[in-house]
Design a protein around this motif. Structure first.
Motif, mmCIF file in Angstrom:
data_model
loop_
_atom_site.group_PDB
_atom_site.id
_atom_site.type_symbol
_atom_site.label_atom_id
_atom_site.label_comp_id
_atom_site.label_asym_id
_atom_site.label_seq_id
_atom_site.Cartn_x
_atom_site.Cartn_y
_atom_site.Cartn_z
ATOM 1 N N GLU A 131 0.741 -1.234 0.006
ATOM 2 C CA GLU A 131 -0.094 -0.016 -0.011
ATOM 3 C C GLU A 131 0.976 1.218 0.204
ATOM 4 O OE1 GLU A 131 -3.448 2.170 2.710
ATOM 5 O OE2 GLU A 131 -2.925 -0.200 3.174
ATOM 6 N N ASN A 132 2.135 1.288 0.689
ATOM 7 C CA ASN A 132 2.848 2.429 0.831
ATOM 8 C C ASN A 132 3.618 2.685 -0.563
ATOM 9 O OD1 ASN A 132 2.101 3.087 3.440
ATOM 10 N ND2 ASN A 132 3.749 1.855 4.615
ATOM 11 N N ALA A 133 3.951 1.550 -1.078
ATOM 12 C CA ALA A 133 4.665 1.569 -2.430
ATOM 13 C C ALA A 133 3.664 1.888 -3.516
ATOM 14 C CB ALA A 133 5.261 0.138 -2.925
ATOM 15 N N LEU A 134 2.668 1.655 -3.595
ATOM 16 C CA LEU A 134 1.380 2.255 -4.530
ATOM 17 C C LEU A 134 1.173 3.540 -4.149
ATOM 18 C CD1 LEU A 134 -1.034 -0.888 -4.478
ATOM 19 C CD2 LEU A 134 0.329 0.188 -6.497
ATOM 20 N N LEU A 135 1.200 4.003 -2.928
ATOM 21 C CA LEU A 135 0.965 5.477 -2.724
ATOM 22 C C LEU A 135 2.129 6.405 -3.268
ATOM 23 C CD1 LEU A 135 -0.448 5.607 0.960
ATOM 24 C CD2 LEU A 135 -1.663 6.392 -1.169
ATOM 25 N N VAL A 136 3.260 5.925 -3.001
ATOM 26 C CA VAL A 136 4.464 6.752 -3.386
ATOM 27 C C VAL A 136 4.530 6.683 -5.064
ATOM 28 C CG1 VAL A 136 7.005 6.711 -3.897
ATOM 29 C CG2 VAL A 136 5.920 6.043 -1.564
ATOM 30 N N SER A 137 4.046 5.718 -5.685
ATOM 31 C CA SER A 137 3.913 5.583 -7.012
ATOM 32 C C SER A 137 2.871 6.416 -7.506
ATOM 33 C CB SER A 137 3.583 3.884 -7.343
ATOM 34 O OG SER A 137 3.393 3.997 -8.830
ATOM 35 N N ILE A 138 1.718 6.478 -6.992
ATOM 36 C CA ILE A 138 0.600 7.282 -7.422
ATOM 37 C C ILE A 138 1.014 8.606 -7.177
ATOM 38 C CG2 ILE A 138 -1.920 7.895 -6.936
ATOM 39 C CD1 ILE A 138 -2.292 4.978 -5.945
ATOM 40 N N THR A 139 1.544 9.194 -6.198
ATOM 41 C CA THR A 139 1.857 10.392 -5.917
ATOM 42 C C THR A 139 3.107 11.147 -6.759
ATOM 43 O OG1 THR A 139 2.983 9.979 -4.020
ATOM 44 C CG2 THR A 139 0.834 10.493 -3.696
ATOM 45 N N SER A 140 4.042 10.204 -7.406
ATOM 46 C CA SER A 140 5.055 10.670 -8.015
ATOM 47 C C SER A 140 4.776 10.390 -9.470
ATOM 48 C CB SER A 140 6.340 9.809 -7.711
ATOM 49 O OG SER A 140 6.129 8.532 -7.854
ATOM 50 N N HIS A 141 3.946 9.601 -9.888
ATOM 51 C CA HIS A 141 3.585 9.087 -11.291
ATOM 52 C C HIS A 141 2.165 9.476 -11.865
ATOM 53 C CE1 HIS A 141 7.464 7.143 -10.579
ATOM 54 N NE2 HIS A 141 7.667 7.564 -11.887
ATOM 55 N N LEU A 169 7.515 -2.824 -8.492
ATOM 56 C CA LEU A 169 7.029 -2.161 -7.492
ATOM 57 C C LEU A 169 5.513 -2.240 -7.394
ATOM 58 C CD1 LEU A 169 7.694 0.704 -5.839
ATOM 59 C CD2 LEU A 169 6.649 1.764 -7.602
ATOM 60 N N LEU A 170 4.767 -2.473 -8.273
ATOM 61 C CA LEU A 170 3.419 -2.673 -8.586
ATOM 62 C C LEU A 170 2.876 -3.926 -8.102
ATOM 63 C CD1 LEU A 170 2.307 -0.044 -10.935
ATOM 64 C CD2 LEU A 170 2.479 0.286 -8.558
ATOM 65 N N VAL A 171 3.453 -5.148 -8.573
ATOM 66 C CA VAL A 171 3.169 -6.397 -8.396
ATOM 67 C C VAL A 171 3.444 -7.021 -6.939
ATOM 68 C CG1 VAL A 171 3.378 -8.761 -9.262
ATOM 69 C CG2 VAL A 171 3.674 -6.879 -10.845
#
Length: 144
Positions: free
Chosen positions: A114-124, A141-143
Motif C-alpha cells: 500500500e505504501n509503495a502504491l501511494l508513492v507510485s501514485i503521488t510521483s507518477h 514495484l506494483l506487483v
C-alpha cells in the motif's frame, strides 16, 4: 399545426419528466460493462460509482473509502477536475490501473505494498502506460 396551449402543456410535461429522472437514485454491480457509461444504471446499497479518465465506470464498496490509496485518488481527482456538482466523480487514472487497485483491495494488500502504491501514485500518473514503457522496474514495484 399544434396550438400554443398544447405546446406549453407538452413543454411542462417534459420538464416534469426531466426533473423526475434527475432525482432518481440508482444502484449497479461491482464493475459495469466497458461500453456503458450511463449514470442511469443503479448502484447497490453500500457502494458508490466512480469513473476513470477513459470513461470506464467502477462501482466499489463504501468500505474502500477507508483505504489510503482510494482517498489519495479522490484527492487527486479533486485537484485535477474539481468537485463535481451534479456529475460523476472521475479519477485521474485509467481503467487498467483501477482494475489492478480493486483486485488488490479485494484480496487485501500488505501495508508495504500500500505504501509503495501511494508513492507510485503521488510521483507518477496512475496509468498502465509506464508499466509498458519502463519495463521491469515499475512492475516490480506494483506487483504483489
Amino acid at each position: 399545426m399544434i396550438s400554443s396551449k398544447k405546446l406549453i402543456k407538452l413543454a411542462k410535461r417534459w420538464q416534469k419528466f426531466a426533473a423526475i429522472r434527475r432525482k432518481r437514485i440508482s444502484f449497479p454491480s461491482l464493475y459495469d460493462d466497458a461500453d456503458s457509461c450511463s449514470t442511469s444504471t443503479p448502484v447497490n446499497r453500500g457502494h458508490f460509482a466512480i469513473y476513470t479518465v477513459d470513461q470506464k465506470r467502477f462501482v466499489v464498496p463504501l468500505s474502500y473509502l477507508e483505504n489510503a490509496i482510494i482517498r489519495q485518488l479522490l484527492n487527486m481527482s479533486e485537484e485535477e477536475f474539481g468537485l463535481p456538482s451534479d456529475g460523476p466523480i472521475t479519477l485521474p487514472c485509467d481503467a487498467v490501473f483501477m482494475d489492478y487497485i480493486i483486485s488488490l483491495l479485494s484480496r487485501g494488500l500488505s501495508r508495504e505494498l500500500e505504501n509503495a502504491l501511494l508513492v507510485s501514485i503521488t510521483s507518477h500518473r496512475c496509468s498502465s502506460a509506464p508499466l509498458h514503457q519502463e519495463g521491469w522496474r515499475n512492475q516490480e514495484l506494483l506487483v504483489c
